[in-house]
Design an enzyme around this catalytic site. Structure first.
Site, PDB file in Angstrom:
ATOM      1  CE  LYS A 128      30.231 -65.744 -28.157  1.00  0.00           C
ATOM      2  NZ  LYS A 128      29.906 -66.237 -27.146  1.00  0.00           N
TER       3      LYS A 128
ATOM      4  CE1 TYR B 104      30.188 -71.497 -26.687  1.00  0.00           C
ATOM      5  CE2 TYR B 104      28.472 -70.991 -28.901  1.00  0.00           C
ATOM      6  CZ  TYR B 104      29.281 -70.798 -27.950  1.00  0.00           C
ATOM      7  OH  TYR B 104      30.331 -69.759 -27.994  1.00  0.00           O
TER       8      TYR B 104
ATOM      9  CG  PHE C  33      22.812 -71.204 -20.962  1.00  0.00           C
ATOM     10  CD1 PHE C  33      24.505 -71.799 -22.218  1.00  0.00           C
ATOM     11  CD2 PHE C  33      23.830 -71.518 -20.040  1.00  0.00           C
ATOM     12  CE1 PHE C  33      25.195 -71.857 -21.726  1.00  0.00           C
ATOM     13  CE2 PHE C  33      24.392 -71.812 -19.709  1.00  0.00           C
ATOM     14  CZ  PHE C  33      25.580 -72.669 -20.312  1.00  0.00           C
TER      15      PHE C  33
ATOM     16  CB  THR D 159      31.720 -65.425 -18.915  1.00  0.00           C
ATOM     17  OG1 THR D 159      32.295 -66.767 -19.490  1.00  0.00           O
ATOM     18  CG2 THR D 159      30.491 -66.033 -20.417  1.00  0.00           C
TER      19      THR D 159
ATOM     20  CG  ASN E  79      29.641 -63.729 -24.305  1.00  0.00           C
ATOM     21  OD1 ASN E  79      28.982 -64.390 -24.968  1.00  0.00           O
ATOM     22  ND2 ASN E  79      29.616 -63.999 -23.279  1.00  0.00           N
TER      23      ASN E  79
ATOM     24  CG  HIS F 192      34.509 -69.320 -27.744  1.00  0.00           C
ATOM     25  ND1 HIS F 192      33.746 -69.509 -26.342  1.00  0.00           N
ATOM     26  CD2 HIS F 192      34.847 -69.812 -28.626  1.00  0.00           C
ATOM     27  CE1 HIS F 192      34.896 -70.722 -26.975  1.00  0.00           C
ATOM     28  NE2 HIS F 192      35.084 -70.762 -27.637  1.00  0.00           N
TER      29      HIS F 192
ATOM     30  CD  GLU G   3      36.377 -73.198 -28.741  1.00  0.00           C
ATOM     31  OE1 GLU G   3      37.629 -73.134 -28.383  1.00  0.00           O
ATOM     32  OE2 GLU G   3      35.978 -73.981 -27.243  1.00  0.00           O
TER      33      GLU G   3
HETATM   34  P1  CMP Z   1      31.468 -68.625 -24.340  1.00  0.00           P
HETATM   35  O1  CMP Z   1      33.026 -68.363 -23.842  1.00  0.00           O
HETATM   36  O2  CMP Z   1      31.458 -68.659 -25.833  1.00  0.00           O
HETATM   37  O3  CMP Z   1      30.863 -70.115 -24.412  1.00  0.00           O
HETATM   38  C1  CMP Z   1      29.374 -70.556 -24.225  1.00  0.00           C
HETATM   39  C2  CMP Z   1      28.844 -69.802 -24.384  1.00  0.00           C
HETATM   40  O4  CMP Z   1      27.482 -69.773 -23.722  1.00  0.00           O
HETATM   41  C3  CMP Z   1      28.438 -68.070 -23.309  1.00  0.00           C
HETATM   42  O5  CMP Z   1      29.611 -67.662 -23.951  1.00  0.00           O
HETATM   43  C4  CMP Z   1      27.863 -67.084 -23.425  1.00  0.00           C
HETATM   44  O6  CMP Z   1      27.980 -66.590 -25.033  1.00  0.00           O
HETATM   45  C5  CMP Z   1      26.656 -68.815 -23.285  1.00  0.00           C
HETATM   46  N1  CMP Z   1      26.594 -68.509 -21.604  1.00  0.00           N
HETATM   47  C6  CMP Z   1      27.380 -68.681 -20.695  1.00  0.00           C
HETATM   48  N2  CMP Z   1      26.381 -68.847 -19.628  1.00  0.00           N
HETATM   49  C7  CMP Z   1      25.431 -68.136 -19.569  1.00  0.00           C
HETATM   50  C8  CMP Z   1      24.063 -68.032 -19.314  1.00  0.00           C
HETATM   51  N3  CMP Z   1      24.235 -68.237 -18.108  1.00  0.00           N
HETATM   52  N4  CMP Z   1      23.242 -67.327 -19.693  1.00  0.00           N
HETATM   53  C9  CMP Z   1      23.124 -67.778 -21.017  1.00  0.00           C
HETATM   54  N5  CMP Z   1      24.599 -67.342 -22.073  1.00  0.00           N
HETATM   55  C10 CMP Z   1      25.407 -68.778 -21.289  1.00  0.00           C
END
Ligand code: CMP
Length: 140
Positions: A11, A51, A59, A93, A114, A117, A128
């Site tokens: 990311k 997404y 979020f 996550t 984070n 993905h 995907e």
């Molecule tokens: P990812 O595994 O790419 O899947 C969805 C993404 O949304 C996740 O990683 C984070 O980047 C984001 N995400 C998931 N939960 C939250 C949350 N509670 N608050 C903000 N971002 C989130």
């Protein structure tokens, strides 16, 4: 065991922090094979489409803003049980809950920023990988 493919995204936070190489090394050390890879700068529409399952989440707007904030590195990983193995390598996550030795423990900042993905199931992996790569972009 089945040979699977999964979509990985390094990311924008991890790219901006200079962690592409370290993350690819962890992927390689885990025995996952890279079948396709490119750097992308996602548009708002592309990030929203990727997404879409999260579009009702509170979020969502911030997530799209984050994912379009800079370049990301998308790749297709292959291996036996690759979907679960990559998710294990990524860690939880929320990096506060990620295990030692995982990508998110090492490189994630918070639950949104984070670092990586990975697809969560064979059905999502198929959608995907096709979202970013045509078949001729994948090596055999
Ligand atoms: P990812 O595994 O790419 O899947 C969805 C993404 O949304 C996740 O990683 C984070 O980047 C984001 N995400 C998931 N939960 C939250 C949350 N509670 N608050 C903000 N971002 C989130």
């Amino acid at each position: 065991m089945t040979v699977e493919t999964t979509l990985s995204i390094i990311k924008p936070d991890a790219v901006a922090a200079g962690n592409i190489g370290a993350i690819l090394q962890m992927i390689s050390d885990a025995g996952l094979k890279i079948k396709a890879m490119k750097m992308v700068q996602m548009s708002q529409k592309e990030a929203e489409g990727f997404y879409a399952v999260h579009k009702e989440r509170p979020f969502f707007g911030e997530l799209v803003e984050f994912m379009t904030s800079g370049p990301a590195v998308v790749s297709i990983l292959e291996g036996e049980n690759a979907i679960a193995r990559y998710r294990e390598l990524m860690g939880a996550t929320n990096p506060e809950q990620a295990e030692e030795g995982t990508i998110r423990k090492n490189f994630a900042t918070n639950i949104q920023n984070n670092a990586v993905h990975g697809s969560d199931a064979p059905e999502t992996a198929a959608v995907e990988t096709a979202y970013f790569f045509s078949s001729i972009e994948q090596v055999n």
